[in-house]
Design an enzyme around this catalytic site. Structure first.
Site, PDB file in Angstrom:
ATOM      1  N   ARG A  37       0.827  -1.214   0.000  1.00  0.00           N
ATOM      2  CA  ARG A  37       0.000   0.000   0.000  1.00  0.00           C
ATOM      3  C   ARG A  37       0.864   1.267   0.000  1.00  0.00           C
ATOM      4  NH1 ARG A  37      -5.020  -2.000   3.794  1.00  0.00           N
ATOM      5  NH2 ARG A  37      -6.130  -2.921   2.053  1.00  0.00           N
ATOM      6  N   GLY A 351      -8.716  -8.027  -1.064  1.00  0.00           N
ATOM      7  CA  GLY A 351      -9.075  -8.979  -0.010  1.00  0.00           C
ATOM      8  C   GLY A 351      -8.405 -10.336  -0.136  1.00  0.00           C
TER       9      GLY A 351
END
Ligand code: AMP
Length: 454
Positions: A37, A351
């Protein structure tokens, strides 16, 4: 199209940049397990710094529930960032308090300040106007590049955007472009592979994709509600009784709609999740009363492979079985491999499916691994995301809080007639501005004592 950071003159401006720095971390030691991220945010951070902005980064981390809890501090993330950028990175020990204000006041163009965890303040998740106002007071411009939280209506993703001239960063632009293309004009056949346990989460996705996809392959725990809706015997498998009639409706609809729903034909089963008994294979509609389906079986893997191999575009969201247990991970791992190796464009909706692809070593082979599971699901449902909706459209007039001149790069050169206004003062002239870009300072912070990574 939303306004991009490329459309704004940011030199010398304080830019509040909302990122998703909610990285997987050992909260006790601060060790970051996966810095994807942070890496994904670098394009926007570097662009803003190189353009001479003072970049004030804000994010949430974990679930501190509106209270200061140091184990959820963003300090380790700031340290990590300092290793990855050439600019000065300073960490503020609060979000809108005296430390943040003091450190921001000392910034030079190209510097970065990382604010402490937004969720230490209950105003963040409550979208409190007071907290949004305090955040807005730190900056001249707001940029949202936190795709992973764009489906949330929080102070830092929504409230503050109403108060400042705003734009989206490169990551959000990329996600919107790819998902938009998949839903509006995909290479066909468009094959959606949906799995996971919570059928209620995927129902709106299936509903939306019935018109758009060509095939919807359903695996994981949610498949058994469909199998039962077709009259199959599913034993003790996961079934959402309340959704059976809706599944029946979808199966009927799929005869008239564009997409065909494809269900598993066999499953790997056991008497419960933790049983050490040898797993048994049953046909999906003939599962023994004492058994539950825990993974898709080899015949289903082969069937799904055929669709994936021939797809022009593949969307994958949700595991095919209880993949956390290696005994039932085969279906998910095989699908990860086929999706990654497929010749069609592959999109993984974050996910569990994203981590399965990365874990299986095929992460780099996938065309797009979305950075937001919930956000990408919302878009696949055909919904808009509050954190993106609130951002002005491309070409909209840009007005700063205390200025009468605008800094929209497009507006400098085009004599566009704008339809929507924002900010407090409107523009009367459209003269070309001569703004200088200030070169960023290349120095490493004394405050963030992190060594540069080799
Ligand atoms: P979701 O959050 O709905 O995407 O579901 C993810 C979870 O689904 C994972 O934790 C899996 O263990 C679980 N899951 C997948 N297949 C099954 C199954 N056949 N029975 C029960 N849970 C499952």
């Amino acid at each position: 199209m939303k306004r991009s950071i490329k459309d704004i003159e940011v030199s010398g401006k304080n830019v509040l940049l909302r990122l998703d720095f909610n990285v997987p971390m050992n909260y006790e030691t601060g060790e970051i397990y996966d810095n994807t991220r942070i890496l994904e945010s670098l394009a926007t951070i570097n662009y803003l710094c190189d353009s001479g902005a003072k970049v004030i980064i804000c994010s949430h981390l974990g679930r501190p529930k509106g209270k200061v809890d140091k184990k959820f501090s963003l300090a380790p993330v700031a340290d990590k960032l300092a290793m990855l950028v050439k600019n000065k990175v300073t960490f503020a020990t609060d979000t809108v308090g005296s430390d943040a204000k003091q450190k921001i006041s000392q910034m030079e163009n190209g510097d970065i300040v990382v604010l402490e965890n937004l969720r230490f303040d209950s105003g963040e998740e409550e979208n409190s106007p007071a907290f949004a106002k305090k955040l807005a007071s730190l900056a001249d411009i707001y940029v949202n590049d936190a795709f992973g939280t764009a489906h949330r209506k929080h102070a830092s993703t929504y409230g503050v955007a109403k108060l400042l001239p705003n734009a989206v960063g490169f990551l959000i632009s990329k996600e919107l472009k790819i998902i938009g293309q998949i839903l509006s004009n995909p290479n066909r056949p468009l094959v959606a592979v949906l799995g996971g346990a919570k059928i209620s989460d995927k129902i709106p996705v299936i509903e939306n994709l019935l018109d758009k996809a060509d095939y919807i392959l359903i695996g994981g725990g949610m498949a058994y509600t469909f199998v039962k809706a077709k009259g199959g015997k599913v034993g003790k498998s996961l079934v959402d009784e309340e959704k059976i009639s809706l599944c029946k409706k979808f199966l009927d609809l799929s005869k008239d709609k564009r997409a065909e729903i494809v269900l598993p034909i066999d499953n790997i089963c056991n008497i419960d999740f933790d049983s050490t008994n040898k797993p048994r294979r049953f046909l999906s509609n003939q599962i023994d009363d004492n058994y539950m389906g825990l993974d898709i079986g080899p015949k289903t893997i082969k069937l799904f492979k055929k669709y994936i191999k021939n797809a022009g575009t593949i969307i994958w969201n949700g595991p095919m079985g209880v993949f956390e247990n290696s005994v039932y991970a085969r279906g998910t791992n095989k699908i990860a491999k086929y999706v990654a190796k497929a010749k069609g464009f592959s999109f993984i909706g974050g996910g569990d499916s994203a981590s399965a692809v990365v874990k299986s070593g095929y992460g780099k082979k996938v065309n797009h691994l979305s950075t937001g599971g919930g956000a990408s699901l919302s878009l696949l449902e055909g919904k808009t995301l509050p954190g993106i909706e609130i951002i002005s459209d491309e070409g909209t007039e840009l007005v700063f809080k205390n200025e009468t001149t605008k800094s929209s790069k497009k507006a400098h050169t085009k004599k566009t007639s704008f339809t929507k206004k924002e900010g407090t003062k409107s523009l009367t002239t459209n003269k070309k501005q001569t703004s200088k870009k200030t070169a960023p300072k290349k120095k490493v912070s004394q405050k963030v004592k992190a060594k540069k990574e080799s």
